[in-house]
Structures are given as structure tokens and as C-alpha cells.
Design a protein around this motif. Structure first.
Motif, PDB file in Angstrom:
ATOM      1  N   ARG A   1       0.829  -1.216   0.000  1.00  0.00           N
ATOM      2  CA  ARG A   1       0.000   0.000   0.000  1.00  0.00           C
ATOM      3  C   ARG A   1       0.860   1.262   0.000  1.00  0.00           C
ATOM      4  NH1 ARG A   1      -2.875  -3.911   1.922  1.00  0.00           N
ATOM      5  NH2 ARG A   1      -5.091  -4.070   1.502  1.00  0.00           N
ATOM      6  N   ASP A   2       1.990   1.227   0.681  1.00  0.00           N
ATOM      7  CA  ASP A   2       2.891   2.391   0.696  1.00  0.00           C
ATOM      8  C   ASP A   2       3.584   2.586  -0.650  1.00  0.00           C
ATOM      9  OD1 ASP A   2       2.285   2.978   3.350  1.00  0.00           O
ATOM     10  OD2 ASP A   2       3.916   1.737   4.118  1.00  0.00           O
TER      11      ASP A   2
ATOM     12  N   MET B   1       5.992 -16.476   3.617  1.00  0.00           N
ATOM     13  CA  MET B   1       4.822 -16.581   2.748  1.00  0.00           C
ATOM     14  C   MET B   1       5.306 -16.731   1.314  1.00  0.00           C
ATOM     15  SD  MET B   1       1.643 -13.967   2.109  1.00  0.00           S
ATOM     16  CE  MET B   1       1.342 -13.824   3.858  1.00  0.00           C
ATOM     17  N   ASP B   2       4.916 -17.830   0.679  1.00  0.00           N
ATOM     18  CA  ASP B   2       5.377 -18.070  -0.692  1.00  0.00           C
ATOM     19  C   ASP B   2       4.616 -17.211  -1.699  1.00  0.00           C
ATOM     20  OD1 ASP B   2       2.919 -19.351  -1.343  1.00  0.00           O
ATOM     21  OD2 ASP B   2       3.741 -21.335  -0.950  1.00  0.00           O
ATOM     22  N   GLY B   3       5.061 -17.261  -2.929  1.00  0.00           N
ATOM     23  CA  GLY B   3       4.462 -16.453  -3.983  1.00  0.00           C
ATOM     24  C   GLY B   3       3.034 -16.834  -4.312  1.00  0.00           C
ATOM     25  N   TRP B   4       2.701 -18.123  -4.198  1.00  0.00           N
ATOM     26  CA  TRP B   4       1.326 -18.553  -4.463  1.00  0.00           C
ATOM     27  C   TRP B   4       0.358 -17.851  -3.515  1.00  0.00           C
ATOM     28  CZ3 TRP B   4       2.009 -20.572  -8.875  1.00  0.00           C
ATOM     29  CH2 TRP B   4       2.959 -21.579  -9.141  1.00  0.00           C
ATOM     30  N   GLU B   5       0.666 -17.914  -2.221  1.00  0.00           N
ATOM     31  CA  GLU B   5      -0.200 -17.311  -1.214  1.00  0.00           C
ATOM     32  C   GLU B   5      -0.219 -15.789  -1.358  1.00  0.00           C
ATOM     33  OE1 GLU B   5      -2.890 -16.929   1.895  1.00  0.00           O
ATOM     34  OE2 GLU B   5      -2.320 -18.700   0.744  1.00  0.00           O
ATOM     35  N   THR B   6       0.929 -15.205  -1.634  1.00  0.00           N
ATOM     36  CA  THR B   6       0.996 -13.751  -1.802  1.00  0.00           C
ATOM     37  C   THR B   6       0.130 -13.300  -2.963  1.00  0.00           C
ATOM     38  OG1 THR B   6       3.275 -13.806  -0.963  1.00  0.00           O
ATOM     39  CG2 THR B   6       2.567 -11.794  -2.089  1.00  0.00           C
ATOM     40  N   ALA B   7       0.266 -13.975  -4.114  1.00  0.00           N
ATOM     41  CA  ALA B   7      -0.543 -13.617  -5.287  1.00  0.00           C
ATOM     42  C   ALA B   7      -2.029 -13.791  -4.993  1.00  0.00           C
ATOM     43  CB  ALA B   7      -0.130 -14.459  -6.489  1.00  0.00           C
ATOM     44  N   THR B   8      -2.385 -14.863  -4.291  1.00  0.00           N
ATOM     45  CA  THR B   8      -3.781 -15.099  -3.940  1.00  0.00           C
ATOM     46  C   THR B   8      -4.321 -13.960  -3.085  1.00  0.00           C
ATOM     47  OG1 THR B   8      -3.503 -17.497  -4.081  1.00  0.00           O
ATOM     48  CG2 THR B   8      -5.356 -16.690  -2.756  1.00  0.00           C
ATOM     49  N   ARG B   9      -3.562 -13.552  -2.098  1.00  0.00           N
ATOM     50  CA  ARG B   9      -4.008 -12.465  -1.219  1.00  0.00           C
ATOM     51  C   ARG B   9      -4.100 -11.135  -1.962  1.00  0.00           C
ATOM     52  NH1 ARG B   9      -1.752 -13.352   4.900  1.00  0.00           N
ATOM     53  NH2 ARG B   9      -2.208 -15.574   5.020  1.00  0.00           N
ATOM     54  N   LEU B  10      -3.158 -10.885  -2.862  1.00  0.00           N
ATOM     55  CA  LEU B  10      -3.216  -9.662  -3.669  1.00  0.00           C
ATOM     56  C   LEU B  10      -4.475  -9.638  -4.534  1.00  0.00           C
ATOM     57  CD1 LEU B  10       0.522  -9.484  -4.772  1.00  0.00           C
ATOM     58  CD2 LEU B  10      -0.652  -7.791  -3.325  1.00  0.00           C
ATOM     59  N   ARG B  11      -4.832 -10.786  -5.102  1.00  0.00           N
ATOM     60  CA  ARG B  11      -6.020 -10.861  -5.958  1.00  0.00           C
ATOM     61  C   ARG B  11      -7.311 -10.712  -5.153  1.00  0.00           C
ATOM     62  NH1 ARG B  11      -2.686 -10.028  -9.118  1.00  0.00           N
ATOM     63  NH2 ARG B  11      -3.921  -8.166  -8.950  1.00  0.00           N
ATOM     64  N   GLN B  12      -7.311 -11.186  -3.908  1.00  0.00           N
ATOM     65  CA  GLN B  12      -8.519 -11.168  -3.083  1.00  0.00           C
ATOM     66  C   GLN B  12      -8.797  -9.807  -2.445  1.00  0.00           C
ATOM     67  OE1 GLN B  12      -7.681 -14.384  -0.369  1.00  0.00           O
ATOM     68  NE2 GLN B  12      -8.591 -15.914  -1.714  1.00  0.00           N
ATOM     69  N   ASP B  13      -7.793  -8.955  -2.364  1.00  0.00           N
ATOM     70  CA  ASP B  13      -7.935  -7.663  -1.691  1.00  0.00           C
ATOM     71  C   ASP B  13      -8.369  -6.602  -2.701  1.00  0.00           C
ATOM     72  OD1 ASP B  13      -7.535  -5.161  -0.488  1.00  0.00           O
ATOM     73  OD2 ASP B  13      -5.796  -5.851   0.642  1.00  0.00           O
ATOM     74  N   PRO B  14      -9.520  -5.964  -2.492  1.00  0.00           N
ATOM     75  CA  PRO B  14      -9.983  -4.945  -3.435  1.00  0.00           C
ATOM     76  C   PRO B  14      -8.983  -3.804  -3.642  1.00  0.00           C
ATOM     77  CG  PRO B  14     -11.716  -5.466  -1.851  1.00  0.00           C
ATOM     78  CD  PRO B  14     -10.468  -6.178  -1.403  1.00  0.00           C
ATOM     79  N   ASP B  15      -8.134  -3.543  -2.640  1.00  0.00           N
ATOM     80  CA  ASP B  15      -7.146  -2.468  -2.761  1.00  0.00           C
ATOM     81  C   ASP B  15      -5.940  -2.850  -3.607  1.00  0.00           C
ATOM     82  OD1 ASP B  15      -8.703  -0.802  -1.168  1.00  0.00           O
ATOM     83  OD2 ASP B  15      -7.662  -1.374   0.679  1.00  0.00           O
TER      84      ASP B  15
END
Length: 122
Positions: free
Chosen positions: A39-40, A55-69
Motif C-alpha cells: 500500500r505504501d 509466505m510463498d508467492g502462491w499465497e501472496t498472489a492469492t491475497r493480492l487478488r482477493q484484496d480490493p485495494d
């Protein structure tokens, strides 16, 4: 740009190549560091390794996709995982590009340009 890789040499190699092409680059050590900083930094593109601590890249990408921001941010996986199943998994998560290590720096630059919508050089 946010470059995320736990290997300092690779992280710096990617960052230097992108900086030399005029991109503003920030770096992060792993997926958790990426999520803490995204966000910064407000990147247009995130290059993301798959195999990282915390946190691996799979989980990171998943979280990035799930967050509206953050779901609008283009994500490119850069990884040694070259199997078709790995590529499919990345695209199923919603990544925009997949580059395997070792990578050609020219291909890295062109892929990032394509993601940000910059024209190809003449």
C-alpha cells in the motif's frame, strides 16, 4: 514496481535491470514483506518469486487478488518452477505473466513494459 525475491542477488539483478530502463523500483524480501509494503509503494507491477520463506508467492498472489485495494496490480511470477502445472496454477490464481529462472533480462523488461502498457521500443 515492487520486486519480491528472498535471494538478494536475484532481487538486485531484477531491480537494476528495471531501474536502468527507467522504472521506479522498490524491493521486498518475501511475500509477507510484500503485503506489508504494497500500500505504501502502490506499484503498477509486482515481480514475485514463488519459493520464499514466511509466505510463498502462491499465497501472496492469492491475497493480492482477493484484496480490493490490490487486485488491480499486475503480478508477474519469476520462478525456477517451470512445470506446466506451476504455470497453470499461477494463471488460475490470476497472475498476468510467468517468467522462469534463469531469465533473459530483455524478456523481463519487455514483459514489464507489456504489463504497464508501454510501447515497445522502435
Amino acid at each position: 514496481m515492487l520486486v519480491v525475491d528472498d535471494d538478494e542477488v536475484i532481487r538486485q539483478l531484477i531491480a537494476v535491470n528495471l531501474t536502468l530502463e527507467g522504472f521506479e523500483v522498490e524491493t521486498a524480501y518475501d511475500g509477507q514483506d510484500c503485503l506489508d509494503r504494497v500500500r505504501d509503494v502502490a506499484p503498477d507491477v509486482i515481480t514475485l518469486d514463488v519459493m520464499m520463506p514466511r509466505m510463498d508467492g502462491w499465497e501472496t498472489a492469492t491475497r493480492l487478488r482477493q484484496d480490493p485495494d490490490t487486485q488491480h496490480i499486475k503480478v508477474m511470477l519469476i520462478t525456477a518452477r517451470a512445470q506446466e502445472d506451476d504455470r497453470r496454477r499461477g494463471y488460475d490464481i490470476g497472475v498476468h505473466a510467468y517468467l522462469t529462472k534463469p531469465f533473459d533480462p530483455a524478456e523481463l523488461i519487455q514483459t514489464v513494459r507489456d504489463l504497464v502498457g508501454s510501447p515497445r521500443p522502435l
